[in-house]
Scaffold this active site. Structure first.
Site, PDB file in Angstrom:
ATOM      1  N   LYS A 280       0.805  -1.171  -0.149  1.00 18.33           N
ATOM      2  CA  LYS A 280       0.006  -0.028  -0.048  1.00 18.33           C
ATOM      3  C   LYS A 280       0.916   1.097  -0.022  1.00 18.33           C
ATOM      4  CE  LYS A 280      -3.220  -2.437   3.291  1.00 18.33           C
ATOM      5  NZ  LYS A 280      -3.264  -2.347   4.614  1.00 18.33           N
ATOM      6  N   GLY A 281       2.232   1.093   0.329  1.00 20.01           N
ATOM      7  CA  GLY A 281       2.977   2.310   0.735  1.00 20.01           C
ATOM      8  C   GLY A 281       3.054   3.620  -0.306  1.00 20.01           C
TER       9      GLY A 281
ATOM     10  N   LYS B 166      17.363   3.138   1.018  1.00 15.33           N
ATOM     11  CA  LYS B 166      17.976   2.914   2.189  1.00 15.33           C
ATOM     12  C   LYS B 166      19.169   1.814   1.736  1.00 15.33           C
ATOM     13  CE  LYS B 166      15.324   2.662   6.507  1.00 15.33           C
ATOM     14  NZ  LYS B 166      14.782   1.612   7.185  1.00 15.33           N
TER      15      LYS B 166
ATOM     16  N   ARG C  36       0.431   6.742   7.738  1.00 11.85           N
ATOM     17  CA  ARG C  36       0.673   6.753   6.454  1.00 11.85           C
ATOM     18  C   ARG C  36       0.171   8.110   5.858  1.00 11.85           C
ATOM     19  NH1 ARG C  36       1.637   1.621   4.142  1.00 11.85           N
ATOM     20  NH2 ARG C  36       0.348  -0.291   5.235  1.00 11.85           N
TER      21      ARG C  36
ATOM     22  N   VAL D 288      11.303   4.815   9.368  1.00 12.50           N
ATOM     23  CA  VAL D 288      10.698   5.973   8.855  1.00 12.50           C
ATOM     24  C   VAL D 288       9.321   5.838   8.499  1.00 12.50           C
ATOM     25  CG1 VAL D 288      12.537   7.304   8.048  1.00 12.50           C
ATOM     26  CG2 VAL D 288      11.430   5.839   6.399  1.00 12.50           C
TER      27      VAL D 288
ATOM     28  N   ASP E 141       4.145   3.109   7.008  1.00 14.34           N
ATOM     29  CA  ASP E 141       3.337   2.755   8.129  1.00 14.34           C
ATOM     30  C   ASP E 141       4.384   2.270   9.198  1.00 14.34           C
ATOM     31  OD1 ASP E 141       3.562   0.352   6.806  1.00 14.34           O
ATOM     32  OD2 ASP E 141       2.275  -0.317   8.321  1.00 14.34           O
TER      33      ASP E 141
ATOM     34  N   GLU F  60       7.494   2.792  -6.105  1.00  9.53           N
ATOM     35  CA  GLU F  60       7.726   2.217  -4.776  1.00  9.53           C
ATOM     36  C   GLU F  60       7.976   3.351  -3.575  1.00  9.53           C
ATOM     37  OE1 GLU F  60       7.446  -0.197  -2.804  1.00  9.53           O
ATOM     38  OE2 GLU F  60       8.450  -2.063  -3.626  1.00  9.53           O
ATOM     39  N   ASP F  61       7.429   3.189  -2.487  1.00 10.64           N
ATOM     40  CA  ASP F  61       7.657   4.131  -1.501  1.00 10.64           C
ATOM     41  C   ASP F  61       9.235   4.218  -0.908  1.00 10.64           C
ATOM     42  OD1 ASP F  61       6.935   1.691  -0.172  1.00 10.64           O
ATOM     43  OD2 ASP F  61       6.056   2.701   1.349  1.00 10.64           O
TER      44      ASP F  61
HETATM   45  C1  PRP Z   1       7.502  -1.971   2.186  1.00 12.97           C
HETATM   46  C2  PRP Z   1       7.690  -1.170   0.873  1.00 12.97           C
HETATM   47  C3  PRP Z   1       8.166  -2.106  -0.402  1.00 12.97           C
HETATM   48  C4  PRP Z   1       9.090  -2.900   0.653  1.00 12.97           C
HETATM   49  C5  PRP Z   1      10.385  -2.714   0.523  1.00 12.97           C
HETATM   50  O1  PRP Z   1       6.344  -2.693   1.958  1.00 12.97           O
HETATM   51  O2  PRP Z   1       6.537  -0.396   0.395  1.00 12.97           O
HETATM   52  O3  PRP Z   1       7.116  -2.585  -0.811  1.00 12.97           O
HETATM   53  O4  PRP Z   1       8.575  -2.844   2.008  1.00 12.97           O
HETATM   54  O5  PRP Z   1      11.417  -3.535   1.528  1.00 12.97           O
HETATM   55  P1  PRP Z   1      12.561  -4.415   0.913  1.00 12.97           P
HETATM   56  O6  PRP Z   1      13.225  -3.760  -0.222  1.00 12.97           O
HETATM   57  O7  PRP Z   1      13.158  -4.922   2.024  1.00 12.97           O
HETATM   58  O8  PRP Z   1      11.706  -5.594   0.178  1.00 12.97           O
HETATM   59  P2  PRP Z   1       5.605  -3.329   3.181  1.00 12.97           P
HETATM   60  O9  PRP Z   1       5.665  -4.752   3.180  1.00 12.97           O
HETATM   61  O10 PRP Z   1       5.977  -2.686   4.309  1.00 12.97           O
HETATM   62  O11 PRP Z   1       4.116  -2.949   2.938  1.00 12.97           O
HETATM   63  P3  PRP Z   1       3.261  -1.698   2.684  1.00 12.97           P
HETATM   64  O12 PRP Z   1       3.796  -1.062   1.760  1.00 12.97           O
HETATM   65  O13 PRP Z   1       1.725  -2.142   2.357  1.00 12.97           O
HETATM   66  O14 PRP Z   1       3.415  -0.851   3.822  1.00 12.97           O
END
Ligand code: PRP
Length: 182
Positions: A47-48, A135, A169, A157, A163, A103-104
């Site tokens: 969702k991010g 990161k 969010r 963050v 989130d 991607e966020d």
């Molecule tokens: C977060 C973010 C990426 C992923 C990055 O999603 O949105 O999709 O993690 O992490 P990585 O590089 O270690 O794979 P999350 O699983 O937290 O879901 P969300 O977007 O619904 O918060």
């Protein structure tokens, strides 16, 4: 993200909303230049990425279309299997399209590495990655964003789509959750 423990959380602004707005406009301008005269198809990773995508697409001065994909979290903060799978697939084909995966945050790179593999098999014309945050110090897979908003240190963050236990969010700034005491 793990559920909140009930303990009071502290927030410290890392990137102000004005800086985010400016950088999103710059990234969109770069995309507009790179794909001049063409259509771009943005895919948000739920969702991010939804907040970043909705701001970004409105600053791109090209024909655009959008779609979303959801993948399973692989258990961050717990034992990580490193395995990712699709929970909600795209609504339409990406064959022959200029695709920008949005991607966020790029963290370990496990999610992006998996998604690039899955999407490349579907024969897009071009497949690029836009990420608001990166990161690099956490990377386990050698993947990179083509359009990166900000490189950040290894802090937890939240805000602008990110989130903690589904909270925060909606913050307009990107904030560090429970920053270390100076
Ligand atoms: C977060 C973010 C990426 C992923 C990055 O999603 O949105 O999709 O993690 O992490 P990585 O590089 O270690 O794979 P999350 O699983 O937290 O879901 P969300 O977007 O619904 O918060």
């Amino acid at each position: 993200m793990p559920a909140t423990t009930g303990k009071e959380q502290k927030l410290k602004v890392l990137i102000r909303r004005s800086a985010i707005e400016k950088r999103v406009r710059e990234v969109a301008r770069q995309i507009t230049t790179d794909f001049k005269g063409q259509r771009v198809h943005l895919i948000g990773v739920l969702k991010g990425a939804c907040i970043f995508l909705s701001d970004l697409v409105r600053e791109i001065n090209l024909e655009t279309s959008i779609d979303f994909i959801a993948v399973s979290s692989y258990g961050k903060g717990k034992e990580s299997s490193g395995q990712v799978r699709v929970l909600k697939d795209l609504d339409s084909s990406i064959e022959g399209l200029n695709v920008i995966l949005v991607e966020d945050i790029l963290d370990t790179g496990l999610t992006l590495s998996y998604l690039l593999r899955v999407l490349q098999q579907r024969k897009p014309k071009v497949l690029r990655v836009a990420a608001l945050l990166d990161k690099p110090s956490r990377r386990l897979k050698q993947v990179e964003g083509d359009y990166v908003g900000f490189r950040i240190p290894n802090e937890f963050v939240v805000g602008y789509g990110l989130d903690f236990g589904e909270r925060y969010r909606n913050l307009k700034d990107v904030c560090i959750l429970n920053p270390p005491v100076a």
